[in-house]
Design a protein around this motif. Structure first.
Motif, short mmCIF file in Angstrom:
data_model
loop_
_atom_site.label_atom_id
_atom_site.label_comp_id
_atom_site.label_asym_id
_atom_site.label_seq_id
_atom_site.Cartn_x
_atom_site.Cartn_y
_atom_site.Cartn_z
N ALA A 52 49.25 44.11 66.80
CA ALA A 52 50.15 44.39 67.47
C ALA A 52 49.78 46.31 67.37
O ALA A 52 50.08 46.58 68.07
CB ALA A 52 51.64 44.05 67.72
N LEU A 53 50.38 46.22 65.86
CA LEU A 53 50.55 48.01 65.46
C LEU A 53 48.72 48.32 65.84
O LEU A 53 48.29 49.88 65.41
CB LEU A 53 50.41 48.13 63.76
CG LEU A 53 51.71 47.54 63.72
CD1 LEU A 53 52.07 47.37 62.11
CD2 LEU A 53 52.75 48.88 63.89
N CYS A 54 47.25 47.76 65.44
CA CYS A 54 46.09 47.86 65.63
C CYS A 54 46.20 48.65 67.29
O CYS A 54 45.13 49.72 66.90
CB CYS A 54 45.38 47.00 65.21
SG CYS A 54 45.54 46.92 63.51
N VAL A 55 46.22 47.92 68.39
CA VAL A 55 46.10 47.38 69.49
C VAL A 55 46.56 48.97 70.12
O VAL A 55 48.10 48.93 70.30
CB VAL A 55 45.67 46.53 70.24
CG1 VAL A 55 44.54 45.56 69.27
CG2 VAL A 55 46.83 45.91 70.14
N GLY A 56 46.02 49.60 71.06
CA GLY A 56 46.96 50.66 72.82
C GLY A 56 46.24 51.14 72.65
O GLY A 56 44.97 50.94 72.75
N SER A 58 45.73 54.09 72.14
CA SER A 58 44.63 54.77 70.44
C SER A 58 44.80 53.30 70.11
O SER A 58 45.57 52.89 69.40
CB SER A 58 44.92 55.56 70.23
OG SER A 58 45.76 55.61 69.32
N HIS A 59 43.12 52.76 69.99
CA HIS A 59 42.73 51.89 68.10
C HIS A 59 42.78 52.58 67.27
O HIS A 59 42.92 53.55 66.65
CB HIS A 59 41.68 50.50 68.90
CG HIS A 59 41.91 50.11 70.16
ND1 HIS A 59 42.56 48.76 70.57
CD2 HIS A 59 41.28 50.51 71.12
CE1 HIS A 59 42.04 48.37 71.30
NE2 HIS A 59 42.10 48.82 72.15
N LEU A 60 43.77 51.75 66.11
CA LEU A 60 43.69 51.71 64.95
C LEU A 60 42.87 50.75 64.13
O LEU A 60 42.99 49.72 64.24
CB LEU A 60 45.25 52.19 64.39
CG LEU A 60 45.78 53.24 65.02
CD1 LEU A 60 47.51 53.08 64.12
CD2 LEU A 60 45.85 54.48 64.98
N GLN A 61 42.26 51.35 63.33
CA GLN A 61 41.49 50.54 61.92
C GLN A 61 42.60 49.34 61.28
O GLN A 61 43.62 50.25 60.80
CB GLN A 61 40.63 51.36 61.45
CG GLN A 61 39.92 51.98 61.78
CD GLN A 61 38.15 50.46 62.61
OE1 GLN A 61 38.50 49.61 62.27
NE2 GLN A 61 37.98 50.78 63.78
N VAL A 62 42.24 48.22 60.95
CA VAL A 62 43.63 47.27 59.87
C VAL A 62 43.41 48.28 59.12
O VAL A 62 45.28 48.53 58.37
CB VAL A 62 42.59 46.11 59.55
CG1 VAL A 62 43.70 45.56 58.76
CG2 VAL A 62 42.76 45.58 61.21
N GLY A 63 42.93 48.96 58.12
CA GLY A 63 42.96 49.58 57.03
C GLY A 63 44.10 50.67 57.28
O GLY A 63 44.73 51.20 55.93
#
Lengths: 357, 257
Positions: A52-56, A58-63
């Motif tokens: 949930a933190l990654c998607v949205g 603006s997508h964020l990389q897991v790292g």
């Protein structure tokens, strides 16, 4: 005259009673298995939170997300998105999901009815009405859960009084009265909406549709406080909930003081529901669906059912909220609407098969 | 009908397990019974009989402290448990769970797991009710008679000294009725006090030490042969009944004429 009295065989002398219980027929839900299943669900939580933190928008990389989590003090866009935008919302989703799951499980055990949840018993409706009235009267946000608690408890009390004893059709009456109360509360909320003006009415409508967008860490704080108090009070009643599964007369026959226990459970459930409603509006079906899934996993024992319902509810609402903010991005689907799409078919399926509580 | 007194005149000096005095129960202004006195001696198996609606279940609930009487006093001089076997427990429970739930009523809330001494009590109770081999079977797999015995084991596990059982033979065929009543007879034989409501008068005479007949708002208590008379049964049930002693064992057989 009475019949011949057979000599008493002390249990200790009975050959087959020598072995301890655990070594005989395998238990249906051995504790190890229940704790194992609960642990698996618990380990899902960090996974779905990370997702949930990654998607949205603006997508964020897991790292990048992990780096932001490990270094919360650093400044940067990723840190802002993770810590200020997504994390409060995800924590609230965990709290709301866990809370509604626990409240639904407690109500189903209390009323011995698989069809009840905070929504159907009118607790959510009463809480929503009181919260809506509080909003429209301009009450401070921190007092909204207290108002919601009052409304929720009032509806819970009406339902409990109607279902005061286990008379014939008692369970049916619970559902009927709950549905009627919900309809009444909904009608009054509509009245409040119509008199709330174009801006106030719209924001109230968005809140009622269910959703946890735009919440801050302050909201997380007071929601956690109310929710924690309610869940802690509910946990003190786990033995009462288990005894009440046997029926109120049986529970009283074994020494439970039924009425105080029922009121404690209802008040605790109303507190938990009020906290959830105040922060997320009316999010239906979580309290109905989650306890069924949890019961499939760990059985009906309240100690495990409440734990598993909290965990399953948290996972479900985090996933649903993530979907709510991504499936139609940049627009957002209200959480309550999204869950209704899943919940109503589930409810219809449930009414077609008997479910033990 | 003679007034209610100590159940068994010959055993009036017996220590009393449970006593109710001047009990009165009414629902919505309708009087069910009044001025009922009952004293249950320890170790007795008492059959509570009477027509439908005479207040047998209400009397058991009042004696158990589950229901408040309109007036009167109940002295529980022993640990009392009420069992209503007609209530079906949830099907996923095992007899061990059932007994554990019953025991947990008195447990502190933070004691989530079964303490060892409770586990021993449950094992012993299941053994006394001959359920040790079915201890971990879910209720839905048990026979009706085994479910009744699971309820009894739950009460015993709570260290109950007096069992009040509402119609233990309901829905049971003759074999299971005999099985349950023999189990109750054994339990009474080792010191437990039992009051059970029954509809079968002959079985009541066969197994009970004393009979309590509740009819017309009055309670009559005494030895089976004193209570189960043709006159008293005809008055109580409004039907003609013939009674005669069993040719071999001597207990009263009651047959509607």
């Amino acid at each position: 005259m009475i019949g011949p009295r057979p000599a008493f065989q002390p249990a200790d002398a009975h050959p087959s009673s020598a072995a301890p219980l655990d070594e005989r027929a395998p238990a249906k839900h051995p504790i190890a298995s229940r704790s194992g299943k609960a642990t698996i669900v618990a380990t899902l939580i960090p996974v779905v939170v990370l997702f949930a933190l990654c998607v949205g928008s603006s997508h964020l990389q897991v790292g990048a997300v992990i780096h932001s989590l490990v270094h919360p003090g650093e400044r940067g866009i990723a840190q802002t998105i993770v810590w200020q935008l997504r994390m409060p919302r995800i924590v609230l989703a965990l709290l709301v999901g866990g809370g509604l799951g626990v409240a639904g499980a407690a109500l189903q055990s209390l009323f011995r009815n698989a069809l009840v949840d905070p929504y159907i018993t009118g607790v959510s409706g009463g809480a929503a009405l009181a919260a809506a009235a509080g909003f429209s009267l301009g009450a401070p946000f921190v007092l909204i859960p207290a108002a919601a608690f009052g409304g929720g408890l009032a509806c819970a009390a009406i339902v409990a009084l109607v279902a005061g004893n286990e008379a014939a059709n008692g369970n049916l009456r619970i559902v009927l009265v709950g549905v009627a109360l919900s309809a009444l509360c909904s009608a009054v909320v509509t009245l409040v909406l119509l008199h709330g003006g174009p801006n106030g009415g719209l924001s109230l409508l968005a809140w009622l549709a269910g959703g946890i967008n735009g919440r801050s860490w302050a909201d997380v704080g007071w929601c956690a406080a109310y929710l924690g108090a309610g869940v802690a009070a509910l946990l003190t009643q786990v033995h009462a909930l288990n005894a009440l599964r046997l029926g109120t007369v049986a529970a009283a026959g074994f020494g439970l003081r039924v009425e105080p226990a029922r009121w404690k459970i209802l008040a605790s459930t109303a507190t938990v529901t009020a906290a959830c409603v105040a922060v997320s509006g009316v999010v239906g079906f979580v309290g109905l669906m989650v306890p069924h899934a949890a019961r499939k996993l760990v059985g009906g024992d309240a100690r495990w059912l409440l734990t598993a319902s909290a965990l399953c509810g948290a996972v479900l609402v985090v996933i649903a909220d993530t979907a709510a903010r991504t499936v139609m991005a940049p627009a957002e689907v209200p959480l309550g609407v999204l869950l209704a799409f899943v919940g109503i078919p589930f409810f219809l399926w449930l009414t077609r098969r008997p479910v033990a509580v | 009908m003679k007034p209610a007194a100590a159940l068994h005149p010959a055993e009036a000096s017996h220590p009393i397990a449970l006593r109710g005095q001047r009990l009165r129960v009414a629902y919505d202004g309708r009087l069910v019974f009044h001025e009922v006195d009952i004293a249950i001696p320890r170790g007795h198996l008492v059959a509570l009989i009477g027509p439908n609606g005479s207040g047998k279940s209400s009397l058991l609930r009042v004696l158990a402290g589950v229901q408040k009487p309109a007036s009167g006093v109940v002295d529980a001089l022993s640990r009392v448990a009420l069992i209503v076997p007609a209530d079906a427990p949830p099907g996923d429970l095992t007899p061990t769970d059932l007994a554990g739930y019953a025991c947990s009523v008195k447990r502190k809330w933070w004691q989530w797991s079964l303490p060892p001494h409770e586990r021993r009590l449950i094992e012993r109770a299941l053994g006394r009710c001959r359920l040790e081999d079915r201890a971990n079977e879910p209720v839905w797999r048990l026979s009706a008679g085994e479910v009744q015995r699971a309820w009894m084991a739950a009460a015993l596990a709570c260290s109950a000294e007096t069992l009040l059982i509402d119609e233990p033979t309901t829905h049971l065929d003759l074999r299971f009725q005999m099985e349950i009543l023999r189990t109750l007879r054994e339990l009474a034989g080792c010191g437990l006090t039992i009051v059970m409501s029954l509809h079968d008068l002959t079985l009541a005479a066969r197994f009970a030490d004393s009979i309590a007949l509740l009819a017309g708002g009055q309670l009559s208590c005494g030895a089976p042969q004193h209570i189960l008379t043709e006159d008293s049964l005809a008055r109580a049930f409004d039907v003609s009944v013939t009674t005669f002693p069993h040719p071999a064992q001597g207990y009263t057989i009651c047959v509607p004429s």
